[in-house]
Scaffold this motif. Structure first.
Motif, PDB file in Angstrom:
ATOM      1  N   TYR A  49       0.841  -1.193   0.000  1.00  0.00           N
ATOM      2  CA  TYR A  49       0.000   0.000   0.000  1.00  0.00           C
ATOM      3  C   TYR A  49       0.880   1.249   0.000  1.00  0.00           C
ATOM      4  CZ  TYR A  49      -3.683  -3.281   1.111  1.00  0.00           C
ATOM      5  OH  TYR A  49      -4.560  -4.335   1.062  1.00  0.00           O
ATOM      6  N   GLY A  50       0.549   2.162  -0.908  1.00  0.00           N
ATOM      7  CA  GLY A  50       1.285   3.414  -1.018  1.00  0.00           C
ATOM      8  C   GLY A  50       0.510   4.581  -0.444  1.00  0.00           C
ATOM      9  N   TYR A  51       1.011   5.776  -0.683  1.00  0.00           N
ATOM     10  CA  TYR A  51       0.431   6.990  -0.096  1.00  0.00           C
ATOM     11  C   TYR A  51      -1.032   7.177  -0.481  1.00  0.00           C
ATOM     12  CZ  TYR A  51      -0.227  11.966   0.897  1.00  0.00           C
ATOM     13  OH  TYR A  51      -0.708  13.161   1.360  1.00  0.00           O
ATOM     14  N   MET A  54      -3.314   4.860   1.324  1.00  0.00           N
ATOM     15  CA  MET A  54      -3.509   5.217   2.731  1.00  0.00           C
ATOM     16  C   MET A  54      -4.460   6.398   2.883  1.00  0.00           C
ATOM     17  SD  MET A  54      -1.739   2.943   4.309  1.00  0.00           S
ATOM     18  CE  MET A  54      -1.236   3.480   5.935  1.00  0.00           C
ATOM     19  N   ILE A  55      -4.341   7.356   1.968  1.00  0.00           N
ATOM     20  CA  ILE A  55      -5.256   8.501   2.003  1.00  0.00           C
ATOM     21  C   ILE A  55      -6.695   8.013   1.862  1.00  0.00           C
ATOM     22  CG2 ILE A  55      -6.050  10.518   0.688  1.00  0.00           C
ATOM     23  CD1 ILE A  55      -3.637  11.115   2.383  1.00  0.00           C
ATOM     24  N   ARG A  56      -6.912   7.116   0.907  1.00  0.00           N
ATOM     25  CA  ARG A  56      -8.273   6.605   0.679  1.00  0.00           C
ATOM     26  C   ARG A  56      -8.750   5.817   1.899  1.00  0.00           C
ATOM     27  NH1 ARG A  56     -10.781   5.270  -5.012  1.00  0.00           N
ATOM     28  NH2 ARG A  56     -12.737   4.273  -4.423  1.00  0.00           N
ATOM     29  N   LEU A 154      -3.490  17.596   6.042  1.00  0.00           N
ATOM     30  CA  LEU A 154      -4.044  17.834   7.382  1.00  0.00           C
ATOM     31  C   LEU A 154      -4.613  16.547   7.968  1.00  0.00           C
ATOM     32  CD1 LEU A 154      -5.800  21.270   6.766  1.00  0.00           C
ATOM     33  CD2 LEU A 154      -3.774  20.848   8.192  1.00  0.00           C
ATOM     34  N   LEU A 155      -5.216  15.716   7.116  1.00  0.00           N
ATOM     35  CA  LEU A 155      -5.766  14.441   7.577  1.00  0.00           C
ATOM     36  C   LEU A 155      -4.658  13.555   8.140  1.00  0.00           C
ATOM     37  CD1 LEU A 155      -8.277  12.479   7.621  1.00  0.00           C
ATOM     38  CD2 LEU A 155      -7.444  11.668   5.415  1.00  0.00           C
ATOM     39  N   VAL A 156      -3.540  13.476   7.415  1.00  0.00           N
ATOM     40  CA  VAL A 156      -2.416  12.660   7.866  1.00  0.00           C
ATOM     41  C   VAL A 156      -1.823  13.238   9.143  1.00  0.00           C
ATOM     42  CG1 VAL A 156      -0.101  11.853   7.292  1.00  0.00           C
ATOM     43  CG2 VAL A 156      -1.894  11.820   5.552  1.00  0.00           C
ATOM     44  N   THR A 157      -1.634  14.545   9.176  1.00  0.00           N
ATOM     45  CA  THR A 157      -1.042  15.177  10.356  1.00  0.00           C
ATOM     46  C   THR A 157      -1.922  14.988  11.576  1.00  0.00           C
ATOM     47  OG1 THR A 157       0.093  16.826   9.007  1.00  0.00           O
ATOM     48  CG2 THR A 157      -0.234  17.358  11.329  1.00  0.00           C
ATOM     49  N   LYS A 276       4.662   3.889   9.753  1.00  0.00           N
ATOM     50  CA  LYS A 276       3.654   3.089   9.050  1.00  0.00           C
ATOM     51  C   LYS A 276       2.990   3.844   7.904  1.00  0.00           C
ATOM     52  CE  LYS A 276       2.553   0.312  13.138  1.00  0.00           C
ATOM     53  NZ  LYS A 276       3.216  -0.903  12.633  1.00  0.00           N
ATOM     54  N   MET A 277       3.297   5.134   7.740  1.00  0.00           N
ATOM     55  CA  MET A 277       2.681   5.937   6.691  1.00  0.00           C
ATOM     56  C   MET A 277       3.642   6.059   5.517  1.00  0.00           C
ATOM     57  SD  MET A 277       0.061   7.488   5.639  1.00  0.00           S
ATOM     58  CE  MET A 277      -0.300   8.483   4.202  1.00  0.00           C
ATOM     59  N   PRO A 278       3.338   5.438   4.373  1.00  0.00           N
ATOM     60  CA  PRO A 278       4.286   5.460   3.251  1.00  0.00           C
ATOM     61  C   PRO A 278       4.250   6.778   2.480  1.00  0.00           C
ATOM     62  CG  PRO A 278       2.323   4.267   2.625  1.00  0.00           C
ATOM     63  CD  PRO A 278       2.145   4.643   4.078  1.00  0.00           C
ATOM     64  N   TYR A 279       5.414   7.221   2.052  1.00  0.00           N
ATOM     65  CA  TYR A 279       5.549   8.360   1.149  1.00  0.00           C
ATOM     66  C   TYR A 279       6.424   7.906  -0.015  1.00  0.00           C
ATOM     67  CZ  TYR A 279       3.644  11.387   4.775  1.00  0.00           C
ATOM     68  OH  TYR A 279       2.830  11.967   5.705  1.00  0.00           O
TER      69      TYR A 279
END
Length: 303
Positions: A49-51, A54-56, A154-157, A276-279
């Motif tokens: 899973y990529g960025y 994860m956003i979705r 902002l959601l990720v932060t 755990k959050m990919p960029y």
């Protein structure tokens, strides 16, 4: 983020579930019903899973928490006790008590969901899913000046550092939204960084040049924030947060975790979340970020 730390470009389903706050089984169900596209698989045959994935997933989780059915979420993406003795009555009383507690909890949850839906209708479907503390910070922005990528960030932060961290980060987007030339410079530097793909070597001269451009932009952005008084608003944010969330057990922040005490209850630490959050950053872009950070340290006053 420490200069030597390299975030993952893709993560496995277990890490994706842990970051979002769901389970691998739930994510597999999202794939089955067409809510989340199947990601590519690694050489071991496991999903990666990529960025964007994860956003979705984060949006899915927030919308589901707001009481929206998975089918409706999918469509929106496609279109934009024990019984007691018969005589004593104690068991029945216990059941009734538990039932009353359950109904009270359901009523509270319905009120929360209704408030979330009202906020989504008032603030916009995406902004309304951010916390009140963040939304209030952005409320007076001109319509159309806040971008989807800003809301994604902002959601990720907020997931990593909590509402306070996201509200402070919102200062950046307020400055960009209210200073069009600054937004143009931001787009230019962002595009230059994105061009540092896997085909660019880490010692390519473009890497150092883009790092210098990033440093110059961040300095200009900081100057605008100071000149416009937005930094004073940030100071007020901390006071407002402390007033809303007094914590007598802690006189200050946990030095090992800047988000301590300001994230969602039961959430992982900032260090765990970042891991755990990919960029999807190429080595050249990662090196560019490190160089820009070094330039910022060189320009900082001695302490």
């Amino acid at each position: 983020m420490h200069a030597s730390f390299v975030p993952p470009r893709q993560v496995r389903i277990g890490d994706a579930a842990a970051f979002v706050g769901t389970t691998p089984r739930a994510i597999r169900h999202y794939h089955e019903i067409g809510l989340l596209p199947e990601p590519e698989r690694g050489v071991d045959g496991r999903r990666r899973y990529g960025y964007e994935d994860m956003i979705r997933l984060l949006w899915i989780r927030r919308m589901a928490d707001a009481g929206i059915a998975l089918e409706d979420i999918r469509d929106s993406f496609q279109t934009g006790t024990t019984s007691g003795g018969a005589e004593g009555g104690g068991g029945v009383a216990d059941v009734l008590e538990r039932l009353e507690e359950t109904l009270t909890e359901r009523e509270a949850e319905l009120r929360r969901q209704r408030a979330a839906v009202e906020r989504m209708r008032t603030e916009g479907s995406r902004m309304g899913l951010l916390s009140d503390f963040v939304t209030d910070r952005l409320r007076n922005l001109p319509e159309g000046t806040l971008r989807q990528a800003d809301l994604d960030a902002l959601l990720v932060t907020e997931r990593i550092f909590g509402p306070l961290g996201a509200a402070v980060q919102a200062t950046r987007f307020i400055a960009l939204a209210t200073h069009p030339p600054l937004r143009e410079d931001s787009d230019r530097v962002d595009a230059a960084e994105e061009a540092l793909d896997d085909g660019v070597a880490v010692d390519d001269p473009r890497v150092a040049r883009v790092a210098a451009e990033r440093h110059a932009f961040e300095s200009a952005l900081h100057a605008v924030i100071e000149e416009s008084g937005l930094d004073e608003d940030d100071d007020a944010l901390f006071d407002a947060w402390d007033a809303l969330h007094p914590d007598p057990a802690h006189d200050g922040e946990d030095e090992d975790d800047p988000g301590s005490g300001r994230r969602e209850e039961g959430s992982m630490s900032a260090v765990e979340a970042v891991g755990k959050m990919p960029y999807d950053f190429s080595p050249a872009r990662q090196r560019c970020m490190e160089l820009a950070l070094e330039l910022s340290f060189q320009g900082s006053p001695a302490t």
